[in-house]
Design an enzyme around this catalytic site. Structure first.
Site, PDB file in Angstrom:
ATOM      1  N   GLY A  34       0.811  -1.194   0.000  1.00 53.58           N
ATOM      2  CA  GLY A  34       0.000   0.000   0.000  1.00 53.58           C
ATOM      3  C   GLY A  34       0.846   1.245   0.000  1.00 53.58           C
ATOM      4  O   GLY A  34       0.595   2.191  -0.754  1.00 53.58           O
ATOM      5  N   ASN A  82       9.523   5.247   4.153  1.00 56.06           N
ATOM      6  CA  ASN A  82      10.897   5.714   4.042  1.00 56.06           C
ATOM      7  C   ASN A  82      11.058   7.111   4.646  1.00 56.06           C
ATOM      8  O   ASN A  82      10.252   7.997   4.408  1.00 56.06           O
ATOM      9  CB  ASN A  82      11.323   5.781   2.566  1.00 56.06           C
ATOM     10  CG  ASN A  82      10.826   4.600   1.785  1.00 56.06           C
ATOM     11  OD1 ASN A  82      11.222   3.480   2.015  1.00 56.06           O
ATOM     12  ND2 ASN A  82       9.923   4.861   0.851  1.00 56.06           N
ATOM     13  N   HIS A 122      -0.929   6.283   8.756  1.00 58.11           N
ATOM     14  CA  HIS A 122      -0.091   5.152   9.146  1.00 58.11           C
ATOM     15  C   HIS A 122       1.377   5.400   8.788  1.00 58.11           C
ATOM     16  O   HIS A 122       2.274   5.261   9.635  1.00 58.11           O
ATOM     17  CB  HIS A 122      -0.591   3.879   8.462  1.00 58.11           C
ATOM     18  CG  HIS A 122       0.199   2.656   8.785  1.00 58.11           C
ATOM     19  ND1 HIS A 122      -0.166   1.781   9.780  1.00 58.11           N
ATOM     20  CD2 HIS A 122       1.352   2.152   8.259  1.00 58.11           C
ATOM     21  CE1 HIS A 122       0.716   0.797   9.843  1.00 58.11           C
ATOM     22  NE2 HIS A 122       1.639   1.007   8.924  1.00 58.11           N
ATOM     23  N   GLU A 123       1.624   5.770   7.535  1.00 59.34           N
ATOM     24  CA  GLU A 123       3.016   5.952   7.111  1.00 59.34           C
ATOM     25  C   GLU A 123       3.651   7.162   7.798  1.00 59.34           C
ATOM     26  O   GLU A 123       4.836   7.122   8.151  1.00 59.34           O
ATOM     27  CB  GLU A 123       3.093   6.091   5.591  1.00 59.34           C
ATOM     28  CG  GLU A 123       2.455   4.950   4.807  1.00 59.34           C
ATOM     29  CD  GLU A 123       2.924   3.563   5.225  1.00 59.34           C
ATOM     30  OE1 GLU A 123       4.051   3.420   5.741  1.00 59.34           O
ATOM     31  OE2 GLU A 123       2.144   2.598   5.040  1.00 59.34           O
ATOM     32  N   GLU A 157       4.821  -2.299  13.206  1.00 63.41           N
ATOM     33  CA  GLU A 157       3.577  -2.354  12.441  1.00 63.41           C
ATOM     34  C   GLU A 157       2.345  -2.452  13.337  1.00 63.41           C
ATOM     35  O   GLU A 157       1.348  -1.769  13.119  1.00 63.41           O
ATOM     36  CB  GLU A 157       3.612  -3.503  11.437  1.00 63.41           C
ATOM     37  CG  GLU A 157       4.664  -3.333  10.339  1.00 63.41           C
ATOM     38  CD  GLU A 157       4.476  -2.078   9.498  1.00 63.41           C
ATOM     39  OE1 GLU A 157       3.406  -1.425   9.590  1.00 63.41           O
ATOM     40  OE2 GLU A 157       5.412  -1.740   8.750  1.00 63.41           O
TER      41      GLU A 157
END
Length: 881
Positions: free
Chosen positions: A269, A273, A305-306, A328
């Site tokens: 998804g 980074n 989330h990222e 996670e």
């Protein structure tokens, strides 16, 4: 002759690395035929492991790279001075501090695995988690090796005007030959899996965010120019995420710039980074006319989330890949709480639990079952699972349930303070929660080490003379591969008690109506004194633990809870239990060739929901949604695909006939044109309206078909247009059999230039049994919009058919199994990660009848007979073991 079978890697064998890499300087010379990567690494001995001994330096690599040159402290090595294999480069070492320079030659345009450096259309991009960096250069590619990165990118300026990497840009300029260079420096140490590079002809939108300390951060979202109008929602979501993380966790962003890039070809998804998040375009791009409500909400959650990974994953990362849920699971919990705060908390909880119980519980019951922290793996990519992510998040939520909101904030603050800049373990996270709250979570750690879904069997008794009510809770957990016997878990069981009048009774020390019982023993009693009547228990409120719960509720009890429970999740769950029991009774009638009739209590329960004008529309929409065929399958010892489908369709038809008037009334009341807003109240109205339309399409009525056709033609947003299309395709109407094809053709002509919309067009045709035959799947694979190299297309067509269209995929001919096996064999040579993930439907072969089970097993054995990647090898062999 076959290569040796790949071996397993074990958590118990973990050792710290022999060497650390203090600084990594990368130089990329991007070319159309080849790309040259020069890596200068400043390396030092890990003196905690070695004092005077100097072991050789063993770097990870990949056979797809060509080694052009190796230097140690400026001196070139000849081929006889190092050892090169398909997976390692071993160099001699003569000093405890030294510098290596390694030049590798890559062909990104030929990289179909989408790991390492590859091309998506005309864009260069990377994906390095978990072990993709070793496809770029030889390196200590493990998460506990954290280094400072500087990256120089040189490329054709006309073709690739945008050159991006991690951190802040410190240099840029032309090289004088039509090429240009940009240099990026990341001031924070990171493992190689967080490295990122993008080069392409991209447009971007830009905004700023002022942090709580007053710093201005530049925000940029990059995409191809024709998609630039679809980035506003992602930008809003990013800014909301940044503010929320400051307010709820006290976490401030730490770089001068934060960038997102939308990529069409991506295995996952999105990827967190450092400073340069790379996203699957389906998780960034949205406009009301091109994206559904679900897509808007998914984008909001994934952007959050990222971004949240900046602290829970980047600033504090994993010591090894066995600890994957450390980052996670924690981050899924964080993004779930964010989404709950942005929308409806109860509905968000329902959505999360529905997914967990339908899919993760099935994973726990299958051959790939593993603890949240696995003890071994062959290919780490196979452990990016629902167990690691969703069940991992439930473990974090249970700690939150045990220590409370304030206690959890104290624990997270201590965790980030202790471990900033470190690579740590699940124990470190739990220990911070223990120390901040002065509690013992030693037994709780079993959630990380024991696989499977625990089962709580609850019974109760009431002593009227002594006014004492007793709950007895017994816990167990089924055997899973490699774990036959389980020790008792530490389970937070949230409960309430209801009076005969429907009042939620005070039961806590402070008069609260919900308390958390801590279940620690195999069997345990909880006593409630001064109860003047026998209460009805409301158990597992808010789904306080990822368990299966058995209590002998009558159907009248379930109706009572639906009407009176003040816990929104349990009101929904009671509704689901009532529907599940009703459908499974009909399954048994079908198997016994008995005539079918619907329990009138279900009809009356649905009628009450529809006629309650004060009810929350979002909750009504969730409660009117019948349990999925996937969930119903999990309730059967031997899955009867046909009977489940027939019983569920019968219930839908009977509800539609009995409730036609209120369904039409609600539909017409909500079918009012107004400007689109992706906000919770509007989303709830559209969801309820379209659920009503779906039921009405079971009536085989020209008038109802006309409703759907009119909605399709007049829709001003993709939610309503796609819902109408789906209703026509999957409805029971026989009055106009060509209508579905007409609308599909019109939809294609309208949206054929939008890749993400075309993914929905593919999926809607193969997700339901009325249209989605295997023959149609094969026809669509030849359609110009389908691209076999693109993971989104593979998931939208083959994945949806095999995982969601259970009746057609499990046809008794076995053709669906043979089809999937053919594609796994083909895909494994192209993209092993996607191939392994698409294997899931075949792994459950033991749950089906003998005929289907034998056909599924034969398909697995045919796959097994091929030369396989580690990804597919592991899944196939565990499934057949």
């Amino acid at each position: 002759m076959k290569d040796a079978q790949p071996g397993a890697i074990y958590l118990k064998d973990y050792q710290a690395p022999d060497y650390w890499i203090d600084k990594t300087e990368l130089s990329f010379d991007l070319g159309e035929n080849e790309t040259r990567v020069t890596a200068r690494l400043q390396i030092r001995l890990n003196q905690d492991r070695h004092d005077r001994q100097l072991p050789p330096l063993v770097l990870h690599g990949n056979a797809d790279m060509t080694l052009a040159e190796v230097k140690v402290d400026g001196v070139a090595l000849s081929a006889d001075q190092y050892t090169l294999t398909s997976e390692t480069l071993t160099l001699p070492v003569s000093s405890d501090r030294f510098e290596t320079e390694i030049v590798s030659v890559l062909a990104p345009q030929d990289n179909t695995s989408m790991e390492g450096l590859y091309k998506s259309g005309g864009m260069y991009c990377t994906q390095c988690e978990a072990e993709g960096f070793r496809r770029i250069t030889w390196y200590l590619d493990r998460p506990d090796v954290m280094s400072l990165f500087t990256t120089r990118i040189t490329a054709d300026k006309a073709k690739y005007p945008v050159l991006l990497s991690n951190g802040n840009c410190i240099e840029q300029g032309d090289t004088g030959d039509g090429r240009h260079t940009m240099v990026w420096e990341d001031p924070f140490r990171k493992p190689a899996y967080l490295f990122a590079l993008v080069a392409g002809n991209l447009a971007h939108v830009e905004d700023t965010f002022t942090t709580q300390s007053g710093r201005n951060v530049t925000l940029q979202i990059f995409t191809e120019s024709h998609n630039i109008t679809k980035c506003d929602h992602a930008m809003r979501s990013l800014k909301q995420s940044m503010r929320w993380d400051e307010e709820v966790y006290g976490r401030e962003y730490d770089l001068d710039i934060f960038m997102i890039v939308a990529v069409d070809d991506f295995n996952m998804g999105a990827m967190e980074n450092k400073g340069l998040n790379i996203f699957n375009s389906s998780c960034v791009l949205a406009r009301p006319d091109t994206a559904t409500d679900a897509t808007f909400q998914r984008i909001e959650a994934i952007v959050a989330h990222e971004y949240f990974h900046n602290w829970s994953g980047n600033r504090v990362t994993c010591r090894d890949w066995f600890q994957l849920s450390l980052k996670e699971g924690f981050t899924v919990f964080r993004d779930s709480e964010f989404s709950a705060d942005m929308n409806s908390r109860t509905v968000k909880r329902i959505e999360d639990v529905n997914h967990l119980r339908s899919a993760q519980f099935a994973e726990d019951a299958g051959p790939m079952a593993h603890p949240v922290r696995p003890s071994s793996f062959i290919e780490i990519s196979n452990f990016y699972t629902l167990t690691v992510y969703e069940k991992g998040a439930e473990i974090v939520r249970m700690i939150h349930n045990l220590v409370g909101r304030e206690g959890f904030r104290k624990g997270s603050d201590l965790y980030f303070e202790r471990h900033d800049g470190q690579a740590v373990t699940c124990e470190d996270f739990v220990r911070a929660m223990e120390d901040a709250n002065s509690i013992d979570l030693g037994q709780f750690m079993r959630w990380y080490t024991q696989a499977g879904t625990p089962v709580l069997d609850v019974t109760d008794s009431y002593d009227a003379d002594n006014q004492r009510y007793v709950l007895e809770v017994t816990q167990s957990c089924p055997a899973t591969p490699g774990q036959d016997v389980k020790e008792p878990f530490h389970i937070p069981l949230a409960i309430g008690l209801l009076s005969s009048e429907g009042d939620n009774l005070p039961i806590g020390d402070k008069g609260q109506t919900t308390v958390v019982l801590e279940v620690r023993e195999a069997s345990q009693q909880f006593v409630f004194e001064n109860r003047i009547e026998r209460p009805l228990p409301s158990l597992l409120r808010g789904f306080s633990a990822p368990v299966k719960l058995n209590y002998d509720y009558s159907r009248d009890d379930l109706l009572f809870l639906m009407r009176h429970d003040d816990d929104g999740f349990n009101r929904w769950d009671s509704c689901q239990r009532l529907a599940t029991e009703t459908i499974l009774d009909l399954v048994r009638d079908i198997q016994a060739a008995k005539p079918l009739s619907l329990d009138t209590r279900l009809i009356e329960a649905w009628r009450e929901l529809l006629e309650d004008e004060t009810a929350d529309k979002a909750m009504v929409a969730e409660m009117l949604t019948l349990p999925s065929e996937q969930w119903l399958s999990e309730q059967m010892a031997v899955i009867d695909v046909y009977a489940i489908h027939e019983a569920r369709e019968f219930v839908r038809g009977e509800l539609a006939k009995s409730l036609s008037e209120p369904l039409q009334s609600i539909y017409r009341g909500l079918a009012v044109e107004k400007p689109y807003k992706p906000e919770s109240a509007d989303i709830a109205e559209r969801q309820l309206k379209n659920i009503c339309l779906g039921y009405l399409m079971e009536l085989d009525s020209p008038a109802m078909l006309s409703l759907a056709e009119t909605q399709f033609q007049n829709a001003t947003n993709m939610t309503d247009q796609m819902a109408a299309l789906s209703c026509v395709i999957n409805g029971a109407h026989q009055t106009a059999p060509g209508k579905a094809e007409t609308l599909l053709s019109a939809f294609h002509d309208q949206w054929k230039g939008d890749a993400n919309v075309m993914d929905m067009w593919l999926s809607v045709q193969v997700s339901g049994a009325r249209m989605g035959s295997l023959e149609r799947v094969k026809q669509l694979m030849e359609h110009p919009v389908f691209d076999y190299r693109n993971p989104n297309k593979l998931r939208s067509l083959i994945g949806v058919f095999c995982m969601r269209n259970l009746k057609c995929f499990h046809d008794l001919s076995g053709e669906g199994y043979a089809f999937l096996a053919d594609n796994i064999i083909r895909l494994d040579k192209q993209n092993p990660q996607i191939a392994a993930r698409m294997l899931t439907p075949l792994t459950r072969w033991r749950r089906y009848d003998d005929q289907r089970g034998a056909l599924m097993k034969a398909a697995l054995e045919r796959i097994q007979a091929n030369e396989l990647s580690k990804d597919v090898f592991e899944v196939v062999n565990k499934s057949l073991a």
